[in-house]
Design a protein around this motif. Structure first.
Motif, PDB file in Angstrom:
ATOM      1  N   THR A  17       0.672  -1.196   0.009  1.00  0.00           N
ATOM      2  CA  THR A  17      -0.125  -0.022   0.012  1.00  0.00           C
ATOM      3  C   THR A  17       0.882   1.266  -0.059  1.00  0.00           C
ATOM      4  O   THR A  17       1.620   1.323   0.972  1.00  0.00           O
ATOM      5  CB  THR A  17      -0.930   0.124   1.111  1.00  0.00           C
ATOM      6  OG1 THR A  17      -1.655  -1.350   1.406  1.00  0.00           O
ATOM      7  CG2 THR A  17      -1.818   1.295   1.109  1.00  0.00           C
ATOM      8  N   THR A  54      -1.932  -1.002  -4.026  1.00  0.00           N
ATOM      9  CA  THR A  54      -3.175  -0.126  -3.858  1.00  0.00           C
ATOM     10  C   THR A  54      -2.665   0.892  -3.200  1.00  0.00           C
ATOM     11  O   THR A  54      -1.488   1.190  -2.655  1.00  0.00           O
ATOM     12  CB  THR A  54      -4.352  -0.656  -3.138  1.00  0.00           C
ATOM     13  OG1 THR A  54      -5.333   0.123  -3.033  1.00  0.00           O
ATOM     14  CG2 THR A  54      -3.790  -1.046  -1.687  1.00  0.00           C
ATOM     15  N   PHE A  60      -5.076   6.925  -5.171  1.00  0.00           N
ATOM     16  CA  PHE A  60      -4.125   5.633  -5.640  1.00  0.00           C
ATOM     17  C   PHE A  60      -2.560   6.545  -5.550  1.00  0.00           C
ATOM     18  O   PHE A  60      -1.906   6.298  -4.890  1.00  0.00           O
ATOM     19  CB  PHE A  60      -4.664   5.186  -6.848  1.00  0.00           C
ATOM     20  CG  PHE A  60      -3.315   3.992  -7.057  1.00  0.00           C
ATOM     21  CD1 PHE A  60      -3.344   2.866  -6.487  1.00  0.00           C
ATOM     22  CD2 PHE A  60      -2.209   4.432  -8.080  1.00  0.00           C
ATOM     23  CE1 PHE A  60      -2.265   1.976  -6.833  1.00  0.00           C
ATOM     24  CE2 PHE A  60      -1.503   3.515  -8.378  1.00  0.00           C
ATOM     25  CZ  PHE A  60      -1.271   2.210  -7.875  1.00  0.00           C
ATOM     26  N   CYS A 104      -3.616  -4.632  -9.455  1.00  0.00           N
ATOM     27  CA  CYS A 104      -3.953  -2.961  -8.986  1.00  0.00           C
ATOM     28  C   CYS A 104      -5.247  -3.207  -8.271  1.00  0.00           C
ATOM     29  O   CYS A 104      -6.151  -3.159  -9.120  1.00  0.00           O
ATOM     30  CB  CYS A 104      -3.575  -2.207  -9.814  1.00  0.00           C
ATOM     31  SG  CYS A 104      -3.832  -0.251  -9.396  1.00  0.00           S
ATOM     32  N   ALA A 105      -5.414  -2.501  -7.226  1.00  0.00           N
ATOM     33  CA  ALA A 105      -6.911  -2.125  -6.511  1.00  0.00           C
ATOM     34  C   ALA A 105      -6.694  -0.735  -6.603  1.00  0.00           C
ATOM     35  O   ALA A 105      -6.147  -0.006  -5.739  1.00  0.00           O
ATOM     36  CB  ALA A 105      -7.015  -2.553  -5.194  1.00  0.00           C
ATOM     37  N   ASN A 107      -7.980   3.035  -6.267  1.00  0.00           N
ATOM     38  CA  ASN A 107      -8.975   3.645  -5.402  1.00  0.00           C
ATOM     39  C   ASN A 107      -8.561   5.086  -5.476  1.00  0.00           C
ATOM     40  O   ASN A 107      -7.397   5.587  -5.659  1.00  0.00           O
ATOM     41  CB  ASN A 107      -8.706   3.111  -4.041  1.00  0.00           C
ATOM     42  CG  ASN A 107      -7.116   3.496  -3.373  1.00  0.00           C
ATOM     43  OD1 ASN A 107      -6.080   3.162  -4.312  1.00  0.00           O
ATOM     44  ND2 ASN A 107      -7.088   4.430  -2.553  1.00  0.00           N
ATOM     45  N   THR A 191     -11.993  -3.462  -2.213  1.00  0.00           N
ATOM     46  CA  THR A 191     -11.037  -4.262  -1.137  1.00  0.00           C
ATOM     47  C   THR A 191     -11.417  -5.979  -1.176  1.00  0.00           C
ATOM     48  O   THR A 191     -10.339  -6.678  -1.326  1.00  0.00           O
ATOM     49  CB  THR A 191     -10.995  -3.729   0.138  1.00  0.00           C
ATOM     50  OG1 THR A 191     -10.528  -2.535   0.251  1.00  0.00           O
ATOM     51  CG2 THR A 191     -10.193  -4.673   1.133  1.00  0.00           C
ATOM     52  N   THR A 194     -10.412  -7.397  -4.948  1.00  0.00           N
ATOM     53  CA  THR A 194      -9.025  -7.461  -5.117  1.00  0.00           C
ATOM     54  C   THR A 194      -8.406  -8.531  -4.399  1.00  0.00           C
ATOM     55  O   THR A 194      -7.417  -9.162  -4.412  1.00  0.00           O
ATOM     56  CB  THR A 194      -8.409  -6.296  -5.081  1.00  0.00           C
ATOM     57  OG1 THR A 194      -8.748  -5.369  -4.040  1.00  0.00           O
ATOM     58  CG2 THR A 194      -8.969  -5.534  -6.301  1.00  0.00           C
TER      59      THR A 194
END
Length: 262
Positions: A17, A54, A60, A104-105, A107, A191, A194
């Motif tokens: 993260t 993420t 992001f 890739c999440a 956000n 969340t 992913t």
């Protein structure tokens, strides 16, 4: 250990993260250095078979932190080419060449080099409220960190040039329609979606997935006959792997395979 990123490992997944939420997770030298160290660790950890990337907070990654001394324009002219070569290019190469799937999440916003980082990943799942901005031209620069390569191949020359020249925001649903990303989900489902996807990939034949990455990434660089030969070589190699034997045995025995990533 880290101040600008967070690394968590479980179920064969390393979740990385970006963690500068007060700066929309924009890059500074410290983040680059910590990312290099983390990717060194992840790439050599045999228990990790998928990377999930993420960002913390409401975005992001907003790209380069323009307040960072390495690129600040309020003093002597910076050598941005050196910054790209020392930090961004190695990062993009590491992500694209990592011998495991990278999810890739997405956000929030992915701007500038943040958008480049997203495109280096293998499978991008985006929150419905997220967006892309190729913001380089807004400060008199060109897309770097592989953006000109990835975006042109993903959405074609006309759209890639328009995104880069206009610097307009492209929302997640539009990005999905253009083929820029894999999937859009509701924000509150990102969340879970992913995490489950990453856990699934971590149980798959990782070496085969790594070979898929290599073949697809370089497909435009070879003629059809050359690509046929590269596929043959990969098949020859993988046909001798544990996971191929296990996959065939599981199919015949009508059970779930137990892949080892080798």
């Amino acid at each position: 250990m880290y101040q600008t990123i967070v690394v968590e490992k479980s179920d064969g997944v390393a979740k990385l993260t970006l963690n500068r939420p007060d700066r929309l997770n924009s890059f500074n030298v410290q983040m680059h250095e910590e990312l290099q160290t983390a990717l060194d660790e992840i790439s050599t950890d045999k228990a990790v078979r998928c990377l999930l990337l993420t960002g913390a907070g409401r975005g992001f990654c907003a790209g380069q932190d323009l307040n960072d001394r390495a690129v600040s324009a309020d003093q002597a002219p910076p050598d941005l080419g050196m910054s790209v070569e020392k930090f961004y290019n190695p990062l993009i190469r590491r992500i694209t060449n990592l011998k495991m799937p990278v999810v890739c999440a997405l956000n929030g916003v992915a701007a500038g080099a943040g958008a480049s980082l997203v495109m280096a990943c293998d499978i991008v799942v985006a929150a419905r409220s997220s967006s892309f901005i190729l913001s380089f031209a807004k400060v008199g620069l060109v897309p770097d960190s592989g953006s000109s390569w990835h975006f042109a191949r993903a959405i074609g020359l006309p759209r890639a040039k328009a995104m880069a020249m206009l610097g307009n925001k492209v929302k997640a649903e539009q990005a999905e329609q253009w083929g820029l990303i894999y999937q859009v989900v509701d924000d509150d489902a990102l969340t879970e979606e992913t995490d489950e996807l990453s856990k699934y990939l971590a149980k798959q034949p990782t070496e085969a997935l790594a070979n898929i990455k290599t073949l697809v990434h370089t497909a435009f660089d070879f003629s059809m006959n050359e690509q046929l030969e590269r596929e043959r070589q990969a098949m020859q190699h993988l046909g001798r792997s544990h996971d191929y034997s296990e996959g065939v045995a599981a199919f015949i025995e009508k059970r779930e395979p137990d892949f080892k990533g080798r």
